[in-house]
Design a protein around this motif. Structure first.
Motif, PDB file in Angstrom:
ATOM      1  N   GLU A  63       0.833  -1.210   0.000  1.00 47.78           N
ATOM      2  CA  GLU A  63       0.000   0.000   0.000  1.00 47.78           C
ATOM      3  C   GLU A  63       0.865   1.256   0.000  1.00 47.78           C
ATOM      4  N   VAL A  64       1.924   1.247   0.788  1.00 45.35           N
ATOM      5  CA  VAL A  64       2.816   2.411   0.848  1.00 45.35           C
ATOM      6  C   VAL A  64       3.510   2.624  -0.493  1.00 45.35           C
ATOM      7  N   ARG A  65       3.911   1.528  -1.141  1.00 44.99           N
ATOM      8  CA  ARG A  65       4.522   1.664  -2.475  1.00 44.99           C
ATOM      9  C   ARG A  65       3.538   2.324  -3.439  1.00 44.99           C
ATOM     10  N   ALA A  66       2.281   1.905  -3.407  1.00 43.11           N
ATOM     11  CA  ALA A  66       1.267   2.493  -4.296  1.00 43.11           C
ATOM     12  C   ALA A  66       1.041   3.972  -3.965  1.00 43.11           C
ATOM     13  N   GLU A  67       1.014   4.306  -2.681  1.00 39.38           N
ATOM     14  CA  GLU A  67       0.847   5.709  -2.278  1.00 39.38           C
ATOM     15  C   GLU A  67       2.041   6.543  -2.724  1.00 39.38           C
ATOM     16  N   LEU A  68       3.234   5.981  -2.620  1.00 44.69           N
ATOM     17  CA  LEU A  68       4.436   6.691  -3.071  1.00 44.69           C
ATOM     18  C   LEU A  68       4.379   6.916  -4.570  1.00 44.69           C
ATOM     19  N   ARG A  69       4.012   5.888  -5.314  1.00 48.55           N
ATOM     20  CA  ARG A  69       3.904   5.994  -6.779  1.00 48.55           C
ATOM     21  C   ARG A  69       2.929   7.121  -7.154  1.00 48.55           C
ATOM     22  N   ASP A  70       1.753   7.133  -6.514  1.00 46.24           N
ATOM     23  CA  ASP A  70       0.759   8.179  -6.800  1.00 46.24           C
ATOM     24  C   ASP A  70       1.276   9.564  -6.419  1.00 46.24           C
ATOM     25  N   ALA A  71       1.933   9.660  -5.270  1.00 40.95           N
ATOM     26  CA  ALA A  71       2.456  10.950  -4.818  1.00 40.95           C
ATOM     27  C   ALA A  71       3.511  11.478  -5.792  1.00 40.95           C
ATOM     28  N   LEU A  72       4.418  10.621  -6.240  1.00 36.36           N
ATOM     29  CA  LEU A  72       5.464  11.075  -7.156  1.00 36.36           C
ATOM     30  C   LEU A  72       4.873  11.548  -8.487  1.00 36.36           C
ATOM     31  N   ARG A  73       3.819  10.902  -8.941  1.00 37.53           N
ATOM     32  CA  ARG A  73       3.128  11.386 -10.157  1.00 37.53           C
ATOM     33  C   ARG A  73       2.525  12.771  -9.915  1.00 37.53           C
ATOM     34  N   ARG A  74       1.811  12.910  -8.774  1.00 35.73           N
ATOM     35  CA  ARG A  74       1.187  14.205  -8.445  1.00 35.73           C
ATOM     36  C   ARG A  74       2.238  15.299  -8.293  1.00 35.73           C
TER      37      ARG A  74
END
Length: 180
Positions: A63-74
């Motif tokens: 879940e944290v990896r997915a949140e990091l991925r989304d944050a880096l895109r944003r």
């Protein structure tokens, strides 16, 4: 003659100063040091993602990896995604695997002003409560573990381990100029 001049509890001679107190009777001076640290050179982080990961909650790593991925895109630094995900997984997995406590994951993005080149620097930190520092191993070809620090060393622009009051903080940084 108990209680006379000069005896404990007696009167002292006029004009004489009392003896300085024994060092065990002195009150200690207290000094207060306030420190403000805005992170590594570059000032305050432009963006931040901070998550606690429970020791027994291995699904939370994904879940944290997915949140990091989304944050880096944003945050406009999608070019960091693959490396940041891989290295974050290594740090978090090590913290969870080698301690019996939770870990704290923090990702911060620092940006230089456009006039200074507009570079972005991602700093990822994983804090845990263990005093044992990571050690670099040389795994055999068939080994299924032991390559984490080798990956961090090879792929990060900078990395390190810092002591905390209880435990340590392991971190890595990735730098680059975001695509327009």
């Amino acid at each position: 003659m108990a209680g006379g001049p000069g005896a404990a509890g007696g009167a002292r001679a006029p004009g004489r100063r009392p003896a300085p107190p024994d060092s065990s009777e002195r009150e200690d001076d207290i000094a207060l040091l306030l420190l403000r640290w805005d992170g590594p050179a570059g000032g305050l982080a432009a963006q931040q993602l901070r998550r606690r990961i429970g020791q027994a909650d291995l699904a939370r790593i994904s879940e944290v990896r997915a949140e990091l991925r989304d944050a880096l895109r944003r945050w406009g630094v999608a070019e960091f995604i693959d490396t940041a995900e891989l290295l974050s997984s290594e740090l978090v997995t090590n913290a969870i695997r080698h301690t019996d406590r939770d870990a704290m994951f923090t990702a911060r993005l620092y940006r230089e002003p456009a006039s200074d080149g507009g570079r972005a620097r991602l700093r990822v930190e994983v804090e845990d409560e263990s005093d044992l520092w990571p050690t670099r191993r040389t795994p055999g070809e068939q080994a299924s573990s032991g390559r984490g620090l080798m990956l961090v060393e090879a792929l990060a622009d900078a990395w390190g381990v810092e002591p905390r009051g209880s435990g340590k903080r392991m971190w890595f940084e990735l730098s680059g100029t975001p695509a327009a």
